[in-house]
Scaffold this motif. Structure first.
Motif, short mmCIF file in Angstrom:
data_model
loop_
_atom_site.label_atom_id
_atom_site.label_comp_id
_atom_site.label_asym_id
_atom_site.label_seq_id
_atom_site.Cartn_x
_atom_site.Cartn_y
_atom_site.Cartn_z
N GLU A 176 4.54 -11.14 -16.61
CA GLU A 176 3.82 -12.05 -17.49
C GLU A 176 2.48 -11.47 -17.97
O GLU A 176 1.59 -12.20 -18.41
N GLY A 177 2.36 -10.16 -17.90
CA GLY A 177 1.20 -9.49 -18.50
C GLY A 177 -0.01 -9.36 -17.62
O GLY A 177 -1.08 -8.97 -18.09
N PHE A 178 0.12 -9.66 -16.32
CA PHE A 178 -1.00 -9.51 -15.39
C PHE A 178 -1.10 -8.06 -14.91
O PHE A 178 -0.11 -7.34 -14.82
N LYS A 179 -2.32 -7.68 -14.56
CA LYS A 179 -2.57 -6.43 -13.84
C LYS A 179 -2.92 -6.82 -12.41
O LYS A 179 -3.81 -7.63 -12.18
N THR A 180 -2.18 -6.28 -11.44
CA THR A 180 -2.34 -6.67 -10.04
C THR A 180 -3.07 -5.60 -9.25
O THR A 180 -2.78 -4.41 -9.37
N TYR A 181 -4.00 -6.05 -8.41
CA TYR A 181 -4.82 -5.16 -7.58
C TYR A 181 -4.74 -5.60 -6.12
O TYR A 181 -4.64 -6.78 -5.82
N ILE A 182 -4.82 -4.62 -5.21
CA ILE A 182 -5.10 -4.89 -3.81
C ILE A 182 -6.60 -4.78 -3.61
O ILE A 182 -7.23 -3.82 -4.07
N VAL A 183 -7.19 -5.77 -2.92
CA VAL A 183 -8.60 -5.71 -2.52
C VAL A 183 -8.63 -6.10 -1.05
O VAL A 183 -8.60 -7.27 -0.70
N SER A 184 -8.67 -5.09 -0.18
CA SER A 184 -8.42 -5.31 1.24
C SER A 184 -9.48 -4.66 2.12
O SER A 184 -10.10 -3.67 1.73
N GLY A 185 -9.64 -5.22 3.32
CA GLY A 185 -10.50 -4.60 4.31
C GLY A 185 -9.88 -3.36 4.92
O GLY A 185 -10.56 -2.59 5.60
N GLY A 186 -8.59 -3.15 4.69
CA GLY A 186 -7.91 -1.95 5.19
C GLY A 186 -8.41 -0.70 4.51
O GLY A 186 -9.08 -0.75 3.47
N GLY A 187 -8.07 0.44 5.07
CA GLY A 187 -8.53 1.72 4.54
C GLY A 187 -7.91 2.03 3.19
O GLY A 187 -6.70 1.96 3.02
N ILE A 188 -8.73 2.41 2.23
CA ILE A 188 -8.25 2.69 0.89
C ILE A 188 -7.27 3.87 0.88
O ILE A 188 -6.23 3.81 0.22
N ASP A 189 -7.58 4.92 1.62
CA ASP A 189 -6.70 6.09 1.64
C ASP A 189 -5.39 5.78 2.38
O ASP A 189 -4.33 6.32 2.02
N PHE A 190 -5.45 4.94 3.39
CA PHE A 190 -4.25 4.52 4.12
C PHE A 190 -3.32 3.73 3.20
O PHE A 190 -2.13 4.04 3.10
N MET A 191 -3.83 2.74 2.51
CA MET A 191 -2.99 1.87 1.68
C MET A 191 -2.42 2.60 0.46
O MET A 191 -1.31 2.30 0.02
N ARG A 192 -3.19 3.52 -0.08
CA ARG A 192 -2.73 4.21 -1.29
C ARG A 192 -1.47 5.02 -1.07
O ARG A 192 -0.75 5.33 -2.03
N VAL A 193 -1.15 5.34 0.17
CA VAL A 193 0.05 6.12 0.45
C VAL A 193 1.31 5.30 0.16
O VAL A 193 2.30 5.83 -0.36
#
Length: 331
Positions: A176-193
């Motif tokens: 439906e045209g949304f851009k979705t983001y994660i905004v988390s207390g977890g590690g950025i480099d960990f989640m990006r994998v």
């Protein structure tokens, strides 16, 4: 016109939820109940060209917490399971690196011993498992762990413990045209994998806590090296700051599960125009875990107290989801 448009929107929501047996595709098949209708009504309203609540695609931004919102977080954050496994591997290769009781407990899988080490012990565990290595080496370790490790309670791979209803919601929003983001207390480099494979969210739309890092040329190769000092804690009031820093726009939708996400929902829904805040409430002790006001992870007090008055949707996992984990469909 407002009355008839309201009827049209309600009918669209009913059709999409499958009420009456009408055969339109259901974008959220693992959802049921009032929360599903509220989400669909919001999405339909902001994407209806010419409608009174229309939002241009450029401003259709939705942000999501990760732990306890997109995948499970019990009995400890999954990144901690990775850290313990990593310390055990390092200790097996070189026992001299286990220089404290906390590190020895981590290598032995002794959670009581890990907790007895307190904050200092946890910092030692995270430093040994995450820091003083290249970003490439760290990412390879995380990828190997995600591919092989199993949750001690469910026996699922950790990537199978993403929530099927949330995966559907992310896909529906993007359709439906949304851009979705994660905004988390977890590690950025960990989640990006794993975020893109697990959720369809690319690295540049994954925001999290981070350690310091440096640029070095090692054997002629330009390299990012991970340090051992906290650079940014993406939790509580840090989340709106991170949203501003990485996205540069106030989202119109925010989804979390704990009081650590409160400021993110508050910031999102304080803007002008249509806004939606959503809390995932862990109420299903049989299929997942039931917890909110008490505990060491995912504590939800202020969110429960204020969700109704702020107009936020409170999703009851037991009643509103007919399936929990993505792994449930793979058994």
């Amino acid at each position: 016109m407002t009355y008839f448009r309201s009827i049209q929107t309600t009918c669209a929501a009913l059709l999409l939820t499958g009420i009456g047996g009408i055969g339109l595709a259901d974008p959220l098949p693992s959802w049921q109940g009032a929360s599903k209708g509220k989400i669909i009504t919001f999405v339909e309203a902001v994407s209806e060209v010419g409608g009174p609540e229309y939002v241009t695609p450029a401003d259709r931004i939705a942000v999501f917490d990760n732990d306890g919102t997109l995948w499970a977080e019990q009995p400890v954050y999954f990144q901690m399971f990775f850290a313990l496994d990593r310390v055990a591997k390092i200790g097996a290769e070189d026992p001299s690196k286990l220089t404290s009781d906390a590190l020895k407990a981590a290598a032995a899988g002794d959670m009581d011993g890990v907790l007895a080490g307190g904050k200092e012990g946890l910092i030692e565990i995270l430093a040994l498992s995450h820091a003083n290595q290249s970003l490439e080496a760290f990412s390879a370790d995380v990828a190997a762990w995600v591919a092989d490790a199993k949750h001690p309670t469910t026996g699922y791979g950790f990537d199978q413990m993403t929530y099927q209803p949330m995966v559907e919601l992310l896909s529906y929003l993007r359709d439906e045209g949304f851009k979705t983001y994660i905004v988390s207390g977890g590690g950025i480099d960990f989640m990006r994998v794993f975020a893109e494979d697990a959720y369809g969210i690319p690295s540049e739309q994954t925001i999290g806590s981070s350690l310091t890092s440096t640029y070095e040329v090692i054997d002629g190769v330009p390299t990012i090296m991970k340090g051992d000092t906290l650079f940014f804690n993406d939790d509580k009031g840090g989340k709106p700051v991170a949203i501003n820093h990485h996205i540069g726009k106030r989202p119109i939708m925010a989804v979390g599960n704990s009081d650590g996400d409160f400021e993110m929902l508050e910031y999102t829904t304080a803007g002008d125009g249509p806004r939606l805040g959503v809390y995932i409430h862990h109420t299903d002790a049989d299929r997942e875990w039931a917890y909110d006001r008490e505990g060491h992870i995912g504590v939800l007090n202020r969110g429960l107290d204020e969700a109704e008055t702020r107009g936020w949707v409170l999703v009851d996992m037991k009643d509103d989801w007919n399936r929990i984990f993505t792994g449930d469909s793979q058994q």
